[in-house]
Design a protein around this motif. Structure first.
Motif, PDB file in Angstrom:
ATOM      1  N   UNK A  32       4.243  52.334  34.838  1.00 19.03           N
ATOM      2  CA  UNK A  32       3.316  52.776  35.902  1.00 19.03           C
ATOM      3  C   UNK A  32       3.439  51.901  37.149  1.00 19.03           C
ATOM      4  N   UNK A  33       3.572  50.594  36.924  1.00 18.59           N
ATOM      5  CA  UNK A  33       3.724  49.672  38.055  1.00 18.59           C
ATOM      6  C   UNK A  33       5.001  49.974  38.831  1.00 18.59           C
ATOM      7  N   UNK A  34       6.059  50.338  38.094  1.00 19.81           N
ATOM      8  CA  UNK A  34       7.334  50.685  38.746  1.00 19.81           C
ATOM      9  C   UNK A  34       7.196  51.958  39.564  1.00 19.81           C
ATOM     10  N   UNK A  35       6.469  52.937  39.020  1.00 13.72           N
ATOM     11  CA  UNK A  35       6.224  54.193  39.751  1.00 13.72           C
ATOM     12  C   UNK A  35       5.466  53.929  41.045  1.00 13.72           C
ATOM     13  N   UNK A  36       4.413  53.093  40.945  1.00 12.47           N
ATOM     14  CA  UNK A  36       3.605  52.768  42.134  1.00 12.47           C
ATOM     15  C   UNK A  36       4.436  52.050  43.191  1.00 12.47           C
ATOM     16  N   UNK A  37       5.336  51.169  42.731  1.00  9.64           N
ATOM     17  CA  UNK A  37       6.169  50.412  43.667  1.00  9.64           C
ATOM     18  C   UNK A  37       7.177  51.328  44.374  1.00  9.64           C
ATOM     19  N   UNK A  38       7.678  52.340  43.655  1.00  8.10           N
ATOM     20  CA  UNK A  38       8.673  53.248  44.237  1.00  8.10           C
ATOM     21  C   UNK A  38       8.056  54.299  45.148  1.00  8.10           C
ATOM     22  N   UNK A  39       6.718  54.450  45.080  1.00 10.40           N
ATOM     23  CA  UNK A  39       6.048  55.448  45.904  1.00 10.40           C
ATOM     24  C   UNK A  39       6.044  55.001  47.361  1.00 10.40           C
ATOM     25  N   UNK A  40       6.386  55.906  48.278  1.00 15.93           N
ATOM     26  CA  UNK A  40       6.431  55.572  49.709  1.00 15.93           C
ATOM     27  C   UNK A  40       5.014  55.619  50.274  1.00 15.93           C
ATOM     28  N   UNK A  41       4.543  54.483  50.766  1.00 15.69           N
ATOM     29  CA  UNK A  41       3.171  54.389  51.272  1.00 15.69           C
ATOM     30  C   UNK A  41       3.087  54.721  52.757  1.00 15.69           C
ATOM     31  N   UNK A  42       4.201  54.931  53.415  1.00 10.61           N
ATOM     32  CA  UNK A  42       4.201  55.207  54.846  1.00 10.61           C
ATOM     33  C   UNK A  42       4.285  53.919  55.646  1.00 10.61           C
ATOM     34  N   UNK A  43       4.654  54.062  56.891  1.00 11.32           N
ATOM     35  CA  UNK A  43       4.824  52.888  57.753  1.00 11.32           C
ATOM     36  C   UNK A  43       3.467  52.352  58.191  1.00 11.32           C
ATOM     37  N   UNK A  44       3.270  51.049  58.039  1.00  3.81           N
ATOM     38  CA  UNK A  44       2.017  50.419  58.474  1.00  3.81           C
ATOM     39  C   UNK A  44       2.219  49.639  59.775  1.00  3.81           C
ATOM     40  N   UNK A  45       3.399  49.810  60.369  1.00  2.63           N
ATOM     41  CA  UNK A  45       3.706  49.053  61.582  1.00  2.63           C
ATOM     42  C   UNK A  45       2.895  49.600  62.756  1.00  2.63           C
ATOM     43  N   UNK A  46       2.266  48.717  63.503  1.00  4.27           N
ATOM     44  CA  UNK A  46       1.520  49.080  64.704  1.00  4.27           C
ATOM     45  C   UNK A  46       1.924  48.143  65.826  1.00  4.27           C
ATOM     46  N   UNK A  47       1.949  48.671  67.035  1.00  2.00           N
ATOM     47  CA  UNK A  47       2.273  47.852  68.189  1.00  2.00           C
ATOM     48  C   UNK A  47       0.990  47.276  68.777  1.00  2.00           C
ATOM     49  N   UNK A  48       1.119  46.132  69.431  1.00  2.00           N
ATOM     50  CA  UNK A  48      -0.033  45.503  70.075  1.00  2.00           C
ATOM     51  C   UNK A  48      -0.489  46.370  71.252  1.00  2.00           C
ATOM     52  N   UNK A  49      -1.816  46.336  71.521  1.00  2.39           N
ATOM     53  CA  UNK A  49      -2.357  47.172  72.608  1.00  2.39           C
ATOM     54  C   UNK A  49      -1.761  46.802  73.951  1.00  2.39           C
ATOM     55  N   UNK A  50      -1.546  45.505  74.149  1.00  2.43           N
ATOM     56  CA  UNK A  50      -0.966  45.058  75.422  1.00  2.43           C
ATOM     57  C   UNK A  50       0.442  45.635  75.606  1.00  2.43           C
ATOM     58  N   UNK A  51       1.223  45.663  74.495  1.00  2.00           N
ATOM     59  CA  UNK A  51       2.575  46.206  74.544  1.00  2.00           C
ATOM     60  C   UNK A  51       2.544  47.706  74.824  1.00  2.00           C
ATOM     61  N   UNK A  52       1.618  48.424  74.190  1.00  2.00           N
ATOM     62  CA  UNK A  52       1.472  49.872  74.404  1.00  2.00           C
ATOM     63  C   UNK A  52       1.116  50.141  75.865  1.00  2.00           C
ATOM     64  N   UNK A  53       0.238  49.294  76.419  1.00  2.00           N
ATOM     65  CA  UNK A  53      -0.181  49.448  77.822  1.00  2.00           C
ATOM     66  C   UNK A  53       1.020  49.302  78.764  1.00  2.00           C
ATOM     67  N   UNK A  54       1.867  48.299  78.492  1.00  2.00           N
ATOM     68  CA  UNK A  54       3.052  48.057  79.331  1.00  2.00           C
ATOM     69  C   UNK A  54       4.021  49.228  79.218  1.00  2.00           C
ATOM     70  N   UNK A  55       4.261  49.701  77.995  1.00  2.00           N
ATOM     71  CA  UNK A  55       5.225  50.787  77.747  1.00  2.00           C
ATOM     72  C   UNK A  55       4.766  52.075  78.424  1.00  2.00           C
ATOM     73  N   UNK A  56       3.483  52.437  78.212  1.00  2.00           N
ATOM     74  CA  UNK A  56       2.979  53.687  78.806  1.00  2.00           C
ATOM     75  C   UNK A  56       2.994  53.611  80.333  1.00  2.00           C
ATOM     76  N   UNK A  57       2.692  52.446  80.869  1.00  2.00           N
ATOM     77  CA  UNK A  57       2.714  52.254  82.324  1.00  2.00           C
ATOM     78  C   UNK A  57       4.136  52.450  82.859  1.00  2.00           C
ATOM     79  N   UNK A  58       5.129  51.894  82.146  1.00  2.00           N
ATOM     80  CA  UNK A  58       6.533  52.017  82.572  1.00  2.00           C
ATOM     81  C   UNK A  58       7.016  53.470  82.463  1.00  2.00           C
ATOM     82  N   UNK A  59       6.570  54.182  81.415  1.00  2.00           N
ATOM     83  CA  UNK A  59       6.957  55.596  81.262  1.00  2.00           C
ATOM     84  C   UNK A  59       6.350  56.416  82.399  1.00  2.00           C
ATOM     85  N   UNK A  60       5.105  56.116  82.763  1.00  2.00           N
ATOM     86  CA  UNK A  60       4.447  56.816  83.869  1.00  2.00           C
ATOM     87  C   UNK A  60       5.196  56.608  85.186  1.00  2.00           C
ATOM     88  N   UNK A  61       5.713  55.399  85.403  1.00  2.00           N
ATOM     89  CA  UNK A  61       6.371  55.063  86.668  1.00  2.00           C
ATOM     90  C   UNK A  61       7.810  55.575  86.718  1.00  2.00           C
TER      91      UNK A  61
END
Length: 202
Positions: free
Chosen positions: A105-134
């Motif tokens: 069971x532990x092996x099954x749980x480990x092999x299950x894909x939990x999805x990406x938990x990666x998040x970008x910092x708000x400051x980084x998102x602000x810079x990126x969206x601003x650059x895309x707008x410009x």
């Protein structure tokens, strides 16, 4: 010497605020098991090592996967060359354990894909969206912008923007605001998604 001993005995006072019985129980306790599968199969009457072994897990990693010993390997080779049988090692027993289902069971749980938990910092998102707008998706123009204080290269901008567009929780509100939610990002004919100054530019 005798006077010093008398002084130390005098200073050793009994601590009435401490519950010795509770302390002893706390020291003898094995600790809380966080995993629900192991906690359900754990038998309090047995030793921790026996419990874990019955579940098909390794209690001591050094015994389960030992570091190869050169002397023992040489001895085994000598025995093989002389025609004698080498004794099997005690550590690895391929016997089926009674609670093997826990490891499965532990092996099954480990092999299950939990999805990406990666998040970008708000400051980084602000810079990126601003650059895309410009500049849209013109990464060279972003790198030459006077607001690019950290002197990010155009390749770094490209990586960050592509990463941002792969995180739906952070990307969707921005696309809604721009009115680009119904657009297909992979459509090469749409000028809104056209990337400029890239290695893979067609």
């Amino acid at each position: 010497m005798v006077r010093r001993l008398r002084k130390t005995k005098k200073n050793q006072k009994y601590n009435y605020n401490c519950n010795r019985k509770r302390l002893g129980k706390k020291n003898r306790r094995n600790g809380h098991i966080n995993d629900p599968e192991i906690r359900a199969a754990y038998d309090e009457k047995k030793k921790p090592a026996n419990n874990i072994r019955e579940m098909g897990l390794a209690y001591d990693v050094n015994r389960a996967i030992p570091i190869p010993n050169v002397k023992q390997q040489i001895k085994a080779m000598e025995l093989e060359l002389s025609g004698q049988k080498a004794r099997p090692s005690r550590g690895n027993s391929s016997k089926e354990q009674p609670k093997q289902y826990v490891a499965a069971r532990l092996e099954e749980d480990a092999n299950e894909y939990a999805g990406s938990r990666f998040r970008m910092a708000r400051s980084m998102v602000r810079v990126i969206t601003d650059m895309i707008d410009r500049h849209g998706f013109n990464y060279k123009a972003m790198s030459l912008d006077w607001r690019n204080y950290e002197q990010v290269t155009w390749r770094q901008f490209r990586t960050k923007i592509r990463k941002f567009l792969r995180i739906p929780e952070q990307c969707t509100p921005y696309l809604e605001q721009k009115g680009w939610l119904d657009c297909d990002m992979n459509d090469p004919n749409d000028p809104r998604w056209k990337e400029y100054s890239t290695d893979d530019e067609s």
